[in-house]
Design an enzyme around this catalytic site. Structure first.
Site, PDB file in Angstrom:
ATOM      1  N   GLY A  94       0.799  -1.128   0.022  1.00 10.25           N
ATOM      2  CA  GLY A  94      -0.051  -0.187   0.191  1.00 10.25           C
ATOM      3  C   GLY A  94       0.651   1.079  -0.049  1.00 10.25           C
ATOM      4  O   GLY A  94       1.008   2.228   0.572  1.00 10.25           O
ATOM      5  N   ALA A  95       1.702   1.750  -0.739  1.00  8.82           N
ATOM      6  CA  ALA A  95       2.205   1.760  -1.228  1.00  8.82           C
ATOM      7  C   ALA A  95       2.239   3.495  -1.976  1.00  8.82           C
ATOM      8  O   ALA A  95       2.731   4.101  -2.371  1.00  8.82           O
ATOM      9  CB  ALA A  95       3.938   2.166  -1.201  1.00  8.82           C
ATOM     10  N   LEU A  99       0.160   6.710   4.372  1.00  5.22           N
ATOM     11  CA  LEU A  99       1.537   6.529   5.344  1.00  5.22           C
ATOM     12  C   LEU A  99       2.432   5.777   4.569  1.00  5.22           C
ATOM     13  O   LEU A  99       4.142   6.118   4.481  1.00  5.22           O
ATOM     14  CB  LEU A  99       0.926   5.943   6.376  1.00  5.22           C
ATOM     15  CG  LEU A  99       2.805   5.167   7.776  1.00  5.22           C
ATOM     16  CD1 LEU A  99       2.892   5.923   7.793  1.00  5.22           C
ATOM     17  CD2 LEU A  99       1.655   4.047   8.342  1.00  5.22           C
ATOM     18  N   GLY A 100       2.175   4.767   3.542  1.00  2.00           N
ATOM     19  CA  GLY A 100       3.011   4.124   3.323  1.00  2.00           C
ATOM     20  C   GLY A 100       4.062   4.615   1.709  1.00  2.00           C
ATOM     21  O   GLY A 100       5.077   4.511   2.055  1.00  2.00           O
ATOM     22  N   TYR A 274     -12.557  -2.794  10.674  1.00  3.07           N
ATOM     23  CA  TYR A 274     -11.311  -2.370  10.347  1.00  3.07           C
ATOM     24  C   TYR A 274     -10.797  -2.894  12.149  1.00  3.07           C
ATOM     25  O   TYR A 274      -9.391  -2.544  11.941  1.00  3.07           O
ATOM     26  CB  TYR A 274     -11.442  -0.482  10.334  1.00  3.07           C
ATOM     27  CG  TYR A 274      -9.695   0.276  10.323  1.00  3.07           C
ATOM     28  CD1 TYR A 274      -9.471   0.026   9.415  1.00  3.07           C
ATOM     29  CD2 TYR A 274      -9.518   0.766  11.196  1.00  3.07           C
ATOM     30  CE1 TYR A 274      -8.010   0.742   9.316  1.00  3.07           C
ATOM     31  CE2 TYR A 274      -8.612   1.401  11.416  1.00  3.07           C
ATOM     32  CZ  TYR A 274      -7.606   1.601  10.569  1.00  3.07           C
ATOM     33  OH  TYR A 274      -6.483   2.173  10.465  1.00  3.07           O
TER      34      TYR A 274
HETATM   35  P1  NDP Z   1      -4.277   5.285   2.844  1.00  2.00           P
HETATM   36  O1  NDP Z   1      -5.253   4.219   2.445  1.00  2.00           O
HETATM   37  O2  NDP Z   1      -3.957   6.800   1.912  1.00  2.00           O
HETATM   38  O3  NDP Z   1      -3.735   4.178   2.226  1.00  2.00           O
HETATM   39  C1  NDP Z   1      -3.220   2.673   2.195  1.00  2.00           C
HETATM   40  C2  NDP Z   1      -3.308   2.130   0.934  1.00  2.00           C
HETATM   41  O4  NDP Z   1      -3.705   0.615   1.221  1.00  2.00           O
HETATM   42  C3  NDP Z   1      -2.885   2.510   0.080  1.00  2.00           C
HETATM   43  O5  NDP Z   1      -1.967   2.827  -1.250  1.00  2.00           O
HETATM   44  C4  NDP Z   1      -4.349   1.029  -0.959  1.00  2.00           C
HETATM   45  O6  NDP Z   1      -3.402   1.013  -2.006  1.00  2.00           O
HETATM   46  C5  NDP Z   1      -3.551   0.297  -0.262  1.00  2.00           C
HETATM   47  N1  NDP Z   1      -4.585  -0.685  -0.771  1.00  2.00           N
HETATM   48  C6  NDP Z   1      -5.858  -0.921  -0.005  1.00  2.00           C
HETATM   49  N2  NDP Z   1      -5.935  -2.365  -0.524  1.00  2.00           N
HETATM   50  C7  NDP Z   1      -5.991  -2.621  -0.937  1.00  2.00           C
HETATM   51  C8  NDP Z   1      -5.438  -4.136  -1.846  1.00  2.00           C
HETATM   52  N3  NDP Z   1      -6.432  -4.969  -1.168  1.00  2.00           N
HETATM   53  N4  NDP Z   1      -3.878  -4.622  -1.829  1.00  2.00           N
HETATM   54  C9  NDP Z   1      -3.317  -3.738  -1.855  1.00  2.00           C
HETATM   55  N5  NDP Z   1      -3.206  -2.508  -1.215  1.00  2.00           N
HETATM   56  C10 NDP Z   1      -4.003  -1.918  -0.699  1.00  2.00           C
HETATM   57  O7  NDP Z   1      -4.060   5.179   4.037  1.00  2.00           O
HETATM   58  P2  NDP Z   1      -3.170   5.749   5.261  1.00  2.00           P
HETATM   59  O8  NDP Z   1      -2.158   5.652   5.152  1.00  2.00           O
HETATM   60  O9  NDP Z   1      -3.717   6.258   6.558  1.00  2.00           O
HETATM   61  O10 NDP Z   1      -2.921   4.052   5.979  1.00  2.00           O
HETATM   62  C11 NDP Z   1      -1.643   2.876   6.199  1.00  2.00           C
HETATM   63  C12 NDP Z   1      -1.803   2.322   7.407  1.00  2.00           C
HETATM   64  O11 NDP Z   1      -1.307   3.669   8.305  1.00  2.00           O
HETATM   65  C13 NDP Z   1      -2.953   1.489   7.195  1.00  2.00           C
HETATM   66  O12 NDP Z   1      -2.666   0.523   8.324  1.00  2.00           O
HETATM   67  C14 NDP Z   1      -3.339   1.835   8.108  1.00  2.00           C
HETATM   68  O13 NDP Z   1      -4.539   1.879   9.148  1.00  2.00           O
HETATM   69  C15 NDP Z   1      -2.582   3.037   9.146  1.00  2.00           C
HETATM   70  N6  NDP Z   1      -3.618   4.154  10.080  1.00  2.00           N
HETATM   71  C16 NDP Z   1      -3.479   5.016   9.874  1.00  2.00           C
HETATM   72  C17 NDP Z   1      -4.245   6.701  10.636  1.00  2.00           C
HETATM   73  C18 NDP Z   1      -4.474   7.163   9.817  1.00  2.00           C
HETATM   74  O14 NDP Z   1      -5.013   8.371  10.363  1.00  2.00           O
HETATM   75  N7  NDP Z   1      -4.608   7.361   8.872  1.00  2.00           N
HETATM   76  C19 NDP Z   1      -4.439   5.816  11.702  1.00  2.00           C
HETATM   77  C20 NDP Z   1      -3.179   4.825  12.540  1.00  2.00           C
HETATM   78  C21 NDP Z   1      -3.035   3.948  11.647  1.00  2.00           C
HETATM   79  P3  NDP Z   1      -4.912   2.498  -3.459  1.00  2.00           P
HETATM   80  O15 NDP Z   1      -4.108   3.934  -3.066  1.00  2.00           O
HETATM   81  O16 NDP Z   1      -4.569   1.330  -4.816  1.00  2.00           O
HETATM   82  O17 NDP Z   1      -6.215   2.150  -2.691  1.00  2.00           O
HETATM   83 MG1  PMR Z   2     -10.744   9.567  16.868  1.00  2.00          MG
HETATM   84  C1  PMR Z   2      -6.315  11.487  21.846  1.00  2.00           C
HETATM   85  C2  PMR Z   2      -8.232  11.563  21.513  1.00  2.00           C
HETATM   86  C3  PMR Z   2      -7.982  10.745  20.208  1.00  2.00           C
HETATM   87  C4  PMR Z   2      -7.460  10.153  18.811  1.00  2.00           C
HETATM   88  C5  PMR Z   2      -5.399   9.860  19.539  1.00  2.00           C
HETATM   89  C6  PMR Z   2      -7.858   9.780  18.048  1.00  2.00           C
HETATM   90  C7  PMR Z   2      -7.157   8.847  16.856  1.00  2.00           C
HETATM   91  N1  PMR Z   2      -8.839  10.067  18.313  1.00  2.00           N
HETATM   92  C8  PMR Z   2      -9.387  10.975  19.541  1.00  2.00           C
HETATM   93  C9  PMR Z   2     -10.781  10.818  20.467  1.00  2.00           C
HETATM   94  C10 PMR Z   2     -11.702  10.756  19.212  1.00  2.00           C
HETATM   95  N2  PMR Z   2     -11.479  10.393  18.003  1.00  2.00           N
HETATM   96  C11 PMR Z   2     -12.807  11.527  19.709  1.00  2.00           C
HETATM   97  C12 PMR Z   2     -13.309  11.952  20.913  1.00  2.00           C
HETATM   98  C13 PMR Z   2     -13.646  11.116  18.799  1.00  2.00           C
HETATM   99  C14 PMR Z   2     -14.991  11.633  19.538  1.00  2.00           C
HETATM  100  C15 PMR Z   2     -15.611  12.758  18.649  1.00  2.00           C
HETATM  101  C16 PMR Z   2     -13.745  10.746  18.274  1.00  2.00           C
HETATM  102  C17 PMR Z   2     -14.333  10.190  16.889  1.00  2.00           C
HETATM  103  C18 PMR Z   2     -13.568   9.344  15.509  1.00  2.00           C
HETATM  104  C19 PMR Z   2     -13.510   8.665  14.586  1.00  2.00           C
HETATM  105  C20 PMR Z   2     -15.670   8.817  13.928  1.00  2.00           C
HETATM  106  N3  PMR Z   2     -12.012   9.194  15.616  1.00  2.00           N
HETATM  107  C21 PMR Z   2     -12.043   8.247  14.442  1.00  2.00           C
HETATM  108  C22 PMR Z   2     -13.290   8.042  13.596  1.00  2.00           C
HETATM  109  C23 PMR Z   2     -12.923   7.156  12.577  1.00  2.00           C
HETATM  110  O1  PMR Z   2     -13.902   7.314  12.057  1.00  2.00           O
HETATM  111  C24 PMR Z   2     -11.253   7.355  12.536  1.00  2.00           C
HETATM  112  C25 PMR Z   2     -11.567   5.932  13.397  1.00  2.00           C
HETATM  113  O2  PMR Z   2     -11.801   5.357  13.964  1.00  2.00           O
HETATM  114  O3  PMR Z   2     -11.764   5.000  11.759  1.00  2.00           O
HETATM  115  C26 PMR Z   2     -10.988   3.792  12.203  1.00  2.00           C
HETATM  116  C27 PMR Z   2     -11.079   7.542  13.521  1.00  2.00           C
HETATM  117  C28 PMR Z   2      -9.452   7.517  14.188  1.00  2.00           C
HETATM  118  N4  PMR Z   2      -9.436   8.532  15.965  1.00  2.00           N
HETATM  119  C29 PMR Z   2      -8.383   8.387  15.607  1.00  2.00           C
HETATM  120  C30 PMR Z   2      -7.405   7.720  14.238  1.00  2.00           C
HETATM  121  C31 PMR Z   2      -6.320   7.103  14.196  1.00  2.00           C
HETATM  122  C32 PMR Z   2      -8.284   7.323  13.705  1.00  2.00           C
HETATM  123  C33 PMR Z   2      -7.917   6.881  12.742  1.00  2.00           C
HETATM  124  C34 PMR Z   2      -8.233   5.811  12.477  1.00  2.00           C
HETATM  125  C35 PMR Z   2      -6.855   4.578  12.192  1.00  2.00           C
HETATM  126  O4  PMR Z   2      -6.297   4.459  12.087  1.00  2.00           O
HETATM  127  O5  PMR Z   2      -6.726   4.274  13.501  1.00  2.00           O
END
Ligand code: NDP
Ligand code: PMR
Length: 399
Positions: A94-95, A99-100, A274
């Site tokens: 997923g680069a 992030l990737g 997820y």
């Molecule tokens: P993106 O959607 O930007 O990146 C996801 C990547 O995964 C894309 O390159 C996408 O490809 C690829 N992908 C999805 N499905 C497939 C598949 N079937 N085969 C191969 N590749 C696939 O999201 P992020 O960069 O945010 O996510 C990257 C990682 O970071 C994930 O593991 C996510 O859980 C984690 N993460 C993200 C956070 C955030 O706040 N965004 C917080 C914590 C963790 P394509 O470009 O073709 O869609």
């Molecule tokens: Mg969240 C310190 C508080 C904190 C952090 C670090 C995150 C990260 N979130 C926080 C708080 C809250 N979030 C609170 C208080 C709420 C209610 C208003 C809230 C809501 C929320 C939603 C609806 N947050 C989300 C969503 C998403 O749809 C995202 C998710 O859960 O994806 C699975 C998300 C996220 N919050 C984060 C992070 C990192 C996400 C992205 C998802 C992930 O990759 O884990």
């Protein structure tokens, strides 16, 4: 205001009763993933109102055309070795975005890494690499669709045919379907989020472990990206629906929508699927560490890179969420990180000698210093990790 706005866009997922009390909780738990110790505060967030959902399989035909275990860093290079060291080869799934891509760019920029961008959309990945200014000699795009176990096997064959060494594997790709009313499925019929994020990576990591073992690179690593939202010892992990694998009965019965498409056997919920998949990622990393670190010298690690609120991960969320989520994370929770910063963090886990300890779930504080974070009870449950391993092996055809 922004918090209220963020809250107002989440009527189906969460309700917070008193803004004042909620703000107090935020001070305690920053976005960087410090432990959320006061469960009473988390309980101010009411449980998700779940609705029964019909589970009609929609098959995804993914393949496209074209406190932590202490072990000393394994095989770190001496300064002398480093001078003559060949370029490392890192496979990043997923680069093609988020992030990737940022990690691929950060590694390429050092001049010390060749990145294999393992992506489902070849053209998109190629364009993405060029758009961030990566030089041709620093990367290769190879096709990998994690939603197809056949594609995973084909990728491994293709990679081996290039006769390049494998020094680091980064399992980064993920899909998130927060608004899906019904499950969709991988080519082999597994619910898409867990099928892609966990099972696809599970097979990939098991197959490529042999290649990693053969690497003569000073530090060989396997990294599986986790997240705070899968950890219920944090505030973020207590936003409903919470991750919960239960006794894995849904996974054991095939995760194919016949009995259930959720690991715990419950009703389909895309956001929970997820978060469950992220728990699987973190459990798998620890099980790999327990089974293989000593024998192979490979460092296994997971991480929460920070909240990268601008990535494509939220592409299926409603537009209002996508508009308000970045400012909410930037100004209210203060957990926001840019893609560039998050890429640098993951690149550290790939190559920084000080992050060479195996079995660790890395996080960063507000000064961007890394620390070994605590996983939730479920995400560090060794028995569950073993059971998950055994069930997953059966599903992907390894047992
Ligand atoms: P993106 O959607 O930007 O990146 C996801 C990547 O995964 C894309 O390159 C996408 O490809 C690829 N992908 C999805 N499905 C497939 C598949 N079937 N085969 C191969 N590749 C696939 O999201 P992020 O960069 O945010 O996510 C990257 C990682 O970071 C994930 O593991 C996510 O859980 C984690 N993460 C993200 C956070 C955030 O706040 N965004 C917080 C914590 C963790 P394509 O470009 O073709 O869609
Ligand atoms: Mg969240 C310190 C508080 C904190 C952090 C670090 C995150 C990260 N979130 C926080 C708080 C809250 N979030 C609170 C208080 C709420 C209610 C208003 C809230 C809501 C929320 C939603 C609806 N947050 C989300 C969503 C998403 O749809 C995202 C998710 O859960 O994806 C699975 C998300 C996220 N919050 C984060 C992070 C990192 C996400 C992205 C998802 C992930 O990759 O884990």
């Amino acid at each position: 205001m922004a918090l209220q706005a963020a809250y107002s866009i989440l009527p189906s997922t969460v309700s917070i009763h008193k803004e004042g009390k909620f703000s107090a909780s935020l001070k305690e738990t920053t976005l960087t993933g410090f432990s959320f110790s006061n469960r009473a505060k988390a309980d101010k967030i009411s449980p998700l109102l779940t609705t029964k959902r019909r589970q009609k399989p929609r098959f995804y035909t993914g393949v496209r055309a074209q406190t932590v275990t202490a072990t000393p860093p394994a095989n770190e290079a001496s300064p002398e070795q480093k001078k003559t060291q060949r370029k490392g080869t890192a496979v990043i799934t997923g680069a093609s975005s988020g992030l990737g891509l940022a990690t691929a760019k950060a590694l390429a920029d050092t001049g010390k890494w060749h990145v294999i961008m393992a992506c489902r959309n070849f053209l998109k990945a190629e364009r993405a690499a060029r758009s961030v200014g990566m030089s041709k000699e620093d990367y290769t795009v190879m096709h990998l669709d994690l939603a197809s176990l056949e594609s995973v096997k084909q990728f491994v064959d293709n990679f081996r045919r290039t006769e390049q060494p494998l020094d680091v594997l980064v399992c980064n790709a993920a899909v998130y379907q927060p608004t899906a009313k019904e499950p969709s499925f991988t080519a082999e019929g597994f619910e898409l989020s867990v099928g892609t994020n966990h099972l696809g990576h599970f097979l990939l990591s098991r197959l490529l472990l042999d290649d990693l073992k053969k690497s003569d690179y000073p530090s060989k690593r396997m990294i599986i990206v986790g997240s705070i939202t899968g950890n219920t010892n944090t505030l973020a992990g207590n936003v409903p629906p919470k991750a919960n694998l239960g006794d894995l009965r849904g996974l054991a019965s095939g995760l194919n929508g016949q009995n259930s498409s959720m690991i715990d056997g419950g009703d389909f919920d895309g956001a929970k699927a997820y978060k469950d998949s992220k728990v699987c990622n973190m459990l798998t990393m620890q099980e790999l560490h327990r089974r293989y670190h000593e024998e192979t010298g490979v460092t296994f690690a997971s991480l929460y890179p920070g909240c990268i609120a601008t990535t494509g991960l939220f592409r299926e969320h409603i537009p209002l969420f996508r508009l308000l989520f970045p400012p909410f994370q930037k100004y209210i929770t203060k957990g926001y990180v840019s893609e560039e910063e998050a890429g640098k963090r993951l690149a550290q886990v790939v190559s920084d000698p000080s992050l060479g300890k195996s079995g660790v779930y890395w996080s960063w504080n507000n000064n961007s210093s890394s620390f070994e974070n605590q996983l939730s009870k479920e995400a560090s449950d060794a028995e569950k990790a073993k059971k998950l391993w055994e069930v997953s092996e059966k599903l992907v055809g390894l047992a």
